[in-house]
Design a protein around this motif. Structure first.
Motif, mmCIF file in Angstrom:
data_model
loop_
_atom_site.group_PDB
_atom_site.id
_atom_site.type_symbol
_atom_site.label_atom_id
_atom_site.label_comp_id
_atom_site.label_asym_id
_atom_site.label_seq_id
_atom_site.Cartn_x
_atom_site.Cartn_y
_atom_site.Cartn_z
ATOM 1 N N LYS A 211 0.835 -1.201 0.000
ATOM 2 C CA LYS A 211 0.000 0.000 0.000
ATOM 3 C C LYS A 211 0.874 1.256 0.000
ATOM 4 C CE LYS A 211 -3.643 0.508 2.503
ATOM 5 N NZ LYS A 211 -4.580 0.566 3.669
ATOM 6 N N LYS A 214 2.282 1.815 -3.497
ATOM 7 C CA LYS A 214 1.296 2.374 -4.423
ATOM 8 C C LYS A 214 1.089 3.862 -4.173
ATOM 9 C CE LYS A 214 -3.428 1.891 -6.128
ATOM 10 N NZ LYS A 214 -4.729 1.213 -6.002
ATOM 11 N N PRO A 218 3.357 5.733 -7.581
ATOM 12 C CA PRO A 218 2.313 5.318 -8.537
ATOM 13 C C PRO A 218 2.833 5.237 -9.970
ATOM 14 C CG PRO A 218 1.996 7.617 -7.934
ATOM 15 C CD PRO A 218 3.086 7.088 -7.047
ATOM 16 N N TYR A 227 4.027 -1.068 -10.578
ATOM 17 C CA TYR A 227 3.244 -2.133 -9.940
ATOM 18 C C TYR A 227 3.873 -2.507 -8.602
ATOM 19 C CZ TYR A 227 1.177 -2.463 -14.535
ATOM 20 O OH TYR A 227 0.539 -2.161 -15.711
ATOM 21 N N PRO A 228 3.126 -2.333 -7.490
ATOM 22 C CA PRO A 228 3.671 -2.708 -6.179
ATOM 23 C C PRO A 228 4.115 -4.171 -6.144
ATOM 24 C CG PRO A 228 1.691 -1.377 -5.913
ATOM 25 C CD PRO A 228 1.798 -1.703 -7.372
ATOM 26 N N LEU A 287 -3.091 -3.560 -5.966
ATOM 27 C CA LEU A 287 -1.727 -3.684 -5.442
ATOM 28 C C LEU A 287 -0.900 -4.712 -6.197
ATOM 29 C CD1 LEU A 287 -2.523 -3.546 -1.618
ATOM 30 C CD2 LEU A 287 -1.816 -1.679 -3.128
#
Length: 561
Positions: A211, A214, A218, A227-228, A287
């Motif tokens: 989280k 992200k 971003p 992409y996390p 996520l």
């Protein structure tokens, strides 16, 4: 026998006296008779014959085309071959099959003209056809080191008649602990450090970390989506294989072993729903890369990993290991810190992570055939190759070429260390050292030497001063799993059970996606229940009962009961 010796003694004495008296009466002069040239030559030939090495013929049909084909002088002249000849007075005469070695081996066996030793993938036929000889007595008489190295695993190599007909390679030696390999969560170092290097011990920790990624990252520096967590779909397990290994499913196994020693498919483990719900939560909250379950490996590398759009990945440690070179070659800002660190985390209801599976039984096979005229010498060779000295020789080549003893342990020489670090092709160094090829016979690189090094020095992160691999080793080494009794669980199963296994495996792979990609938490739970019921409808319970029977049978066999 003693009586005969007593009778012969006075006769011999009488003959001696007669000879001496006869010589004296004839005034014979005692002279030293010089050997003739012919006598000298005969003596030389006799000594040469005595010192000639024992030649054993061997064929490698086990797959993996070797770097040096049959007929290459490498096989006769490489340093390992010479060291073995000097040490044991044994020389191997090699034949190596390229392509589909199994087919050529079948032709060779049918002709009846086959070698003393055969390396192959599956020994079942040569055992059934009595081509492979029993090794029990040879091991007892000539294989003390081999017996110690294999330990209880020798019990698993016994056939129904109690005989051992083959040995293996890549086994976990008795009492050894493997180094840190396997599955893990990999987090990009620069991002992880920038976010304060938070603790990532549980799935909740990982969720909170993703989280943060992200929120803070971003986009990439060139405006692409970051992409996390990302991934790809290459085989049945790649989308979630690493995740279920974190929960305790032995890596590469598809199964869960219950406290009562029964085997179930991993989807029936107490933690299975939690794992898939975790993946679903990541998917619903954006996520995880939405293409993580559909894109292939090459596409993932090209479109996600190489453009630095992946902040974390879960899978094999090596899948992100080499990407650092791509980043440094592209001269990305802070590229030297854009490598991936390895993390093992746990689920609240999960078992101890099992990220790397190893077996005491090993893989492949080496047999001594009924054509072998000197099976004792063959066992002498196999025994030596399981000793620390012999195994290390086979893995690295002899001392004085790429390694030397320094401060009481084997150490790569600077010139070879530089070459390995520079990424030189291994075939070049094999040619100079002989490393690797004799290691395939009965060798194992699992565990560590008594000096504390890896068996293969060029893979040892301390020997090569590879701090990234040292971090991987430290993170993953506690989480290996002894899979000795869960290999070959379907051996001997009837056609109906095998067909059911195939049907279950297909659903185990395909139907999990409907759980992971559910749009709501309630839908996820419903899809999970459907997922499990469809496994049972396909015959999972029958397959599980068979696997449980085999697992428990192997456990008894391993213990010698």
């Amino acid at each position: 026998m003693k009586r005969v010796q007593k009778m012969m003694a006075p006769i011999a004495a009488a003959v001696l006296c007669f000879t001496v008296l006869g010589a004296c009466s004839n005034n014979a002069v005692n002279e030293t008779v010089e050997p003739t040239a012919a006598d000298n030559q005969a003596g030389v030939q006799q000594n040469a014959k005595k010192d000639e090495p024992i030649v054993l013929s061997i064929v490698n049909s086990a797959g993996g085309t070797p770097n040096f084909p049959t007929g290459d002088a490498f096989w006769e002249d490489n340093p390992v071959a010479k060291a073995l000849e000097e040490k044991l007075n044994i020389k191997l005469q090699w034949d190596v099959y390229s392509g589909v070695g199994k087919d050529k081996l079948n032709v060779t066996l049918a002709s009846g003209d086959y070698p003393d030793l055969i390396m192959l993938s599956d020994p079942a036929r040569v055992i059934a056809d009595k081509i492979a000889i029993p090794l029990n007595e040879l091991i007892e008489e000539h294989g003390p080191d081999l017996k110690k190295k294999y330990g209880s695993a020798l019990n698993l190599l016994k056939q129904d008649d109690g005989n051992i007909y083959h040995l293996t390679n890549s086994y976990l030696p008795e009492g050894a602990t493997p180094p840190g390999y396997g599955y893990s969560l990999q987090v990009r170092k620069d991002i992880y450090d920038a976010l304060g290097s938070p603790k990532l011990a549980t799935s909740d920790d990982v969720y909170n970390y993703l989280k943060q990624v992200k929120e803070k990252y971003p986009k990439t520096s060139d405006g692409q989506t970051m992409y996390p967590l990302s991934g790809y779909n290459r085989n049945w397990g790649s989308p979630y294989f690493g995740m279920i290994a974190m929960a305790g499913s032995p890596a590469d196994s598809k199964i869960y072993i219950g406290p009562d020693d029964t085997i179930k498919y991993w989807a029936k483990a107490p933690w299975a729903q939690e794992v898939l719900q975790f993946y679903n939560k990541l998917y619903r909250e954006g996520l995880i890369d939405p293409e993580a379950f559909t894109q292939d490996y090459a596409t993932w590398q090209k479109s996600k990993l190489y453009p630095a759009r992946v902040a974390a990945h879960i899978g094999g440690w090596n899948q992100t290991y080499d990407v650092l070179k791509t980043y440094t070659d592209a001269k990305l800002p802070n590229a030297e810190n854009m490598y991936f660190e390895n993390v093992v985390f746990k689920f609240p209801s999960g078992d101890k992570p099992a990220v790397f599976s190893v077996s005491k039984k090993g893989t492949g096979a080496i047999i001594i055939t009924d054509k072998c005229k000197n099976p004792e010498a063959a066992m002498k060779l196999l025994n030596y190759l399981t000793t620390e000295e012999g195994n290390f020789l086979a893995m690295n080549g002899p001392e004085g070429i790429q390694w030397e003893m320094k401060d009481g342990k084997p150490t790569l020489t600077q010139s070879y260390l530089d070459r390995w670090i520079a990424g030189e092709k291994q075939v070049n160094i094999e040619k100079e050292t002989g490393m690797g090829h004799y290691a395939r016979i009965v060798g194992s690189d699992l565990g560590r030497t008594s000096w504390g090094t890896y068996w293969i020095l060029k893979d040892d992160p301390v020997a090569t001063n590879d701090t990234r691999a040292q971090q991987r080793d430290q993170a993953l080494s506690p989480y290996w799993y002894d899979a000795t009794t869960i290999g070959d669980l379907m051996v001997g199963a009837d056609t109906d059970t095998l067909n059911k296994q195939q049907a279950v495996d297909k659903r185990l792979y395909e139907n999990a996606f409907s759980v992971i990609l559910a749009k709501t938490e309630a839908e996820c739970a419903a899809e999970f229940a459907k997922f499990v019921s469809e496994l049972d409808a396909a015959g999972a319970e029958q397959v599980e009962a068979y696997m449980t029977k085999m697992h428990q049978q192997y456990e008894k066999q391993l213990s010698g009961t």
